[in-house]
Design a protein around this motif. Structure first.
Motif, PDB file in Angstrom:
ATOM      1  N   ASP A  36      -1.370  -3.452  -6.503  1.00  0.00           N
ATOM      2  CA  ASP A  36      -2.735  -3.924  -6.229  1.00  0.00           C
ATOM      3  C   ASP A  36      -2.783  -5.446  -6.161  1.00  0.00           C
ATOM      4  N   ARG A  75       0.277   0.823 -10.438  1.00  0.00           N
ATOM      5  CA  ARG A  75      -0.481   0.135  -9.399  1.00  0.00           C
ATOM      6  C   ARG A  75      -0.687  -1.361  -9.662  1.00  0.00           C
ATOM      7  N   ASP A 110      -4.109  -7.478  -2.892  1.00  0.00           N
ATOM      8  CA  ASP A 110      -5.170  -8.486  -2.977  1.00  0.00           C
ATOM      9  C   ASP A 110      -4.671  -9.847  -2.524  1.00  0.00           C
ATOM     10  N   GLN A 112       0.833  -1.210   0.000  1.00  0.00           N
ATOM     11  CA  GLN A 112       0.000   0.000   0.000  1.00  0.00           C
ATOM     12  C   GLN A 112       0.867   1.259   0.000  1.00  0.00           C
TER      13      GLN A 112
END
Length: 312
Positions: A289, A285, A293, A275
């Motif tokens: 990301d 990203r 996840d 993050q």
């Protein structure tokens, strides 16, 4: 009825990927079932499946949920072979219905052929119609799992498979219908097993190597740490941490520290680092990301396993 119409903790290990480049590491992690409530069941009875291919799906599910020779998440029993015992012996009952439709029809196609030749060269072409055959197979399976204790539904899903093939004169005919249907049934069973049981997966992560903005001495230290990941990952991670202390806010170092945390099973720390990397460089990203996840799912799988142990 068939219708025919004509690491540590959850991480189990860290190894170098065979043939992988120097900036990669292979991890093994446990991931949660998509339908978590179904995964909390421990003894799964396979009830009858209606439809012409229902028995085949029942057997395929027994095979898939029994681990296919590997470790099985459920104790699997077939109600058809239980000598009259009721579902009280299981805490979940999997049942459903399968419908299969096979269609075979004429398929008129146009082809370009040579109409005239001069000196063995085509001087005129024409469109001709040829009669081919087209076969379509559709399998639809409705499945559900009912908890034995209160008859509530823990899982409900509809799965469809479609196969289409066309063959023309002078071409080989497709394989037998039954073989194609069996493959589709096995695919449904495998997908169902993946949805209701947690699974272990090996995956490769690539370290970020971009050294933009680093002073020369730190850039060299970072480059050496990247190389070290393949010989001594813990030592490489300590080098990343030292660089982060000396020069905080570097996206490559932050992301690579996230990989280090993930490798040792500290998923909460790994997620926080991914993050942070996303906040440093929001335009890149995709990897961040994916890491967020993935670590979220690893945390869920770990918590689910603790809950399963508590319920036993």
């Amino acid at each position: 009825m068939r219708k025919i119409i004509s690491g540590l903790g959850i991480i189990s290990g860290i190894v170098c990927a065979a043939g992988a480049s120097a900036e990669s590491v292979t991890l093994t992690g446990d991931f949660p079932a998509a339908y978590r409530e179904a995964s909390f069941l421990t003894r799964m009875a396979i009830d009858r499946f209606d439809g012409g291919d229902g028995p085949a799906l029942s057997i395929a599910l027994e095979r898939a949920l029994s681990g296919n020779g590997g470790a099985a998440h459920f104790a699997v029993m077939s109600m058809a072979r239980r000598s009259g015992m009721g579902p009280v012996d299981a805490d979940g009952v999997l049942s459903g219905v399968v419908s299969t439709e096979v269609n075979e029809n004429r398929d008129v196609q146009k082809r370009e052929e040579c109409a005239e030749k001069v000196d063995n060269k085509c001087t005129k072409k024409q469109q001709v119609e040829i009669i081919c055959r087209k076969r379509t197979i559709d399998v639809i399976a409705d499945l559900r799992i009912v908890r034995a204790r209160d008859r509530s539904v823990a899982y409900s899903s509809r799965k469809s498979r479609h196969d289409e093939v066309t063959w023309c004169p002078n071409a080989s005919a497709p394989g037998a219908v039954e073989g194609t249907i069996r493959g589709m049934i096995d695919s449904v069973a495998a997908e169902t097993a993946r949805e209701i049981a947690p699974y272990t997966e090996r995956y490769v992560l690539r370290f970020y190597e971009n050294r933009t903005g680093m002073p020369k001495d730190i850039s060299n230290e970072f480059k050496a740490a990247i190389r070290l990941t393949q010989q001594n990952l813990p030592e490489a991670c300590r080098a990343f941490a030292a660089i982060d202390t000396a020069l905080p806010g570097q996206v490559s170092v932050t992301y690579d520290l996230g990989i280090c945390a993930e490798a040792r099973g500290d998923y909460a720390e790994a997620m926080a680092l991914y993050q942070r990397a996303a906040a440093i460089r929001p335009r890149d990203r995709a990897d961040f990301d994916a890491g967020i996840d993935r670590t979220q799912r690893l945390i869920v799988a770990r918590n689910d396993e603790r809950e399963r142990q508590r319920r036993r």
